[in-house]
Write a protein that holds these residues in place. Structure first.
Motif, PDB file in Angstrom:
ATOM      1  N   ASP A 133       0.822  -1.215   0.000  1.00  0.00           N
ATOM      2  CA  ASP A 133       0.000   0.000   0.000  1.00  0.00           C
ATOM      3  C   ASP A 133       0.853   1.261   0.000  1.00  0.00           C
ATOM      4  O   ASP A 133       0.505   2.259  -0.641  1.00  0.00           O
ATOM      5  N   GLU A 134       1.993   1.222   0.715  1.00  0.00           N
ATOM      6  CA  GLU A 134       2.889   2.382   0.711  1.00  0.00           C
ATOM      7  C   GLU A 134       3.466   2.617  -0.683  1.00  0.00           C
ATOM      8  O   GLU A 134       3.672   3.760  -1.093  1.00  0.00           O
ATOM      9  N   VAL A 135       3.757   1.527  -1.378  1.00  0.00           N
ATOM     10  CA  VAL A 135       4.250   1.660  -2.753  1.00  0.00           C
ATOM     11  C   VAL A 135       3.231   2.424  -3.596  1.00  0.00           C
ATOM     12  O   VAL A 135       3.573   3.317  -4.366  1.00  0.00           O
ATOM     13  N   TYR A 136       1.918   2.065  -3.433  1.00  0.00           N
ATOM     14  CA  TYR A 136       0.854   2.778  -4.153  1.00  0.00           C
ATOM     15  C   TYR A 136       0.842   4.258  -3.790  1.00  0.00           C
ATOM     16  O   TYR A 136       0.895   5.142  -4.638  1.00  0.00           O
ATOM     17  N   THR A 137       0.710   4.513  -2.460  1.00  0.00           N
ATOM     18  CA  THR A 137       0.460   5.881  -2.013  1.00  0.00           C
ATOM     19  C   THR A 137       1.649   6.808  -2.275  1.00  0.00           C
ATOM     20  O   THR A 137       1.460   7.995  -2.528  1.00  0.00           O
ATOM     21  N   ARG A 138       2.846   6.269  -2.239  1.00  0.00           N
ATOM     22  CA  ARG A 138       4.034   7.080  -2.503  1.00  0.00           C
ATOM     23  C   ARG A 138       4.340   7.200  -3.996  1.00  0.00           C
ATOM     24  O   ARG A 138       5.207   7.960  -4.392  1.00  0.00           O
ATOM     25  N   GLY A 139       3.634   6.420  -4.813  1.00  0.00           N
ATOM     26  CA  GLY A 139       3.864   6.462  -6.254  1.00  0.00           C
ATOM     27  C   GLY A 139       5.229   5.958  -6.656  1.00  0.00           C
ATOM     28  O   GLY A 139       5.820   6.430  -7.635  1.00  0.00           O
ATOM     29  N   LEU A 140       5.742   4.972  -5.924  1.00  0.00           N
ATOM     30  CA  LEU A 140       7.073   4.439  -6.206  1.00  0.00           C
ATOM     31  C   LEU A 140       7.011   3.461  -7.370  1.00  0.00           C
ATOM     32  O   LEU A 140       6.112   2.635  -7.457  1.00  0.00           O
ATOM     33  N   LYS A 141       7.976   3.565  -8.261  1.00  0.00           N
ATOM     34  CA  LYS A 141       7.974   2.728  -9.462  1.00  0.00           C
ATOM     35  C   LYS A 141       8.772   1.447  -9.207  1.00  0.00           C
ATOM     36  O   LYS A 141       9.883   1.274  -9.701  1.00  0.00           O
ATOM     37  N   VAL A 142       8.173   0.564  -8.426  1.00  0.00           N
ATOM     38  CA  VAL A 142       8.807  -0.716  -8.125  1.00  0.00           C
ATOM     39  C   VAL A 142       8.490  -1.701  -9.245  1.00  0.00           C
ATOM     40  O   VAL A 142       9.372  -2.242  -9.903  1.00  0.00           O
ATOM     41  N   MET A 143       7.213  -1.945  -9.424  1.00  0.00           N
ATOM     42  CA  MET A 143       6.694  -2.725 -10.543  1.00  0.00           C
ATOM     43  C   MET A 143       5.442  -1.972 -10.973  1.00  0.00           C
ATOM     44  O   MET A 143       4.999  -1.067 -10.262  1.00  0.00           O
ATOM     45  N   ASP A 144       4.864  -2.313 -12.108  1.00  0.00           N
ATOM     46  CA  ASP A 144       3.645  -1.601 -12.466  1.00  0.00           C
ATOM     47  C   ASP A 144       2.523  -1.982 -11.499  1.00  0.00           C
ATOM     48  O   ASP A 144       2.603  -2.985 -10.782  1.00  0.00           O
TER      49      ASP A 144
END
Length: 228
Positions: free
Chosen positions: A178-189
């Motif tokens: 969820d943090e990946v989503y909210t921070r807009g981090l480009k880990v994977m699509d």
């Protein structure tokens, strides 16, 4: 499940396949298989052709993505050849029927290959346009019942910003989906990350370009970033 980017295979030359990098990867993969780990691999094709970039240059998007799928097959054949050269069995599977280039992918055949000590290299993405190889690796990882998704990159984890552009960027030792989503981090699509979250497949992002790191990650050394 090990996800490798096509760009990483290009090494310092920036395009195509760097045989030195390819052989380093083969040696690392052989090392972990010999330790008893079953390995499936999905490789991108960005070192040869990327469908989205092709579409921006006027290619039909579906045809562009199909060209990208073929690029992943080329990379997969190269890696299988490098693995076999160092004595490690490998089997290339393709998302669309391309016999005799590779065996048409099925979950059961891929698992069977791994149980017999071979590396299952799964190419062609999902076999459908509009899906990235990140999504393909998430899907295949879930299908073959992988314990973890290892995303090998050229950076040593996930940062608050691009560390190659922002010297103040700080690294996460772990982070939630969820943090990946909210921070807009480009880990994977987002599709790939959502698939991993829904199916409880953890992701570890690490630097694959440093020889020995694959074994260190699997030994539990905290050298990357865990997404859970």
């Amino acid at each position: 499940m090990l996800k490798l980017s096509g760009e990483s295979l290009a090494g310092g030359q920036g395009h195509g396949i760097d045989t030195t990098r390819l052989n380093e990867y083969a040696a690392q993969i052989k090392e972990v298989v010999e330790s008893g780990v079953e390995v499936a691999i999905v490789i991108g094709g960005g070192n040869i052709f990327r469908g989205l970039q092709g579409a921006s240059r006027g290619f039909d998007r579906v045809k562009g993505d199909q060209m990208g799928m073929l690029a992943t097959v080329i990379n997969s054949l190269a890696l299988s050849s490098a693995l076999e050269a160092v004595g490690q069995k490998a089997q290339v599977f393709t998302a669309i029927n391309m016999f005799p280039i590779g065996e048409h992918y099925s979950k059961w055949r891929a698992i069977g290959a791994m149980e017999q000590g071979a590396v299952a290299i799964i190419s062609g993405g999902t076999g459908n346009p509009f899906f990235t190889t990140d999504t393909g690796s998430a899907l295949r990882g879930i299908e073959v019942e992988a314990d973890v998704m290892l995303k090998g990159t050229r950076v040593d984890g996930i940062y608050t910003a691009d560390p190659e552009k922002d010297p103040t960027a700080t690294k996460f030792s772990e982070i939630t989906y969820d943090e990946v989503y909210t921070r807009g981090l480009k880990v994977m699509d987002l599709t790939a990350t959502a698939l991993c979250k829904e199916n409880h497949l953890p992701i570890i992002v690490f630097d694959m370009d440093h020889p020995g790191n694959l074994k260190k990650v699997l030994d539990g050394e905290p050298i990357g970033t865990l997404v859970y």
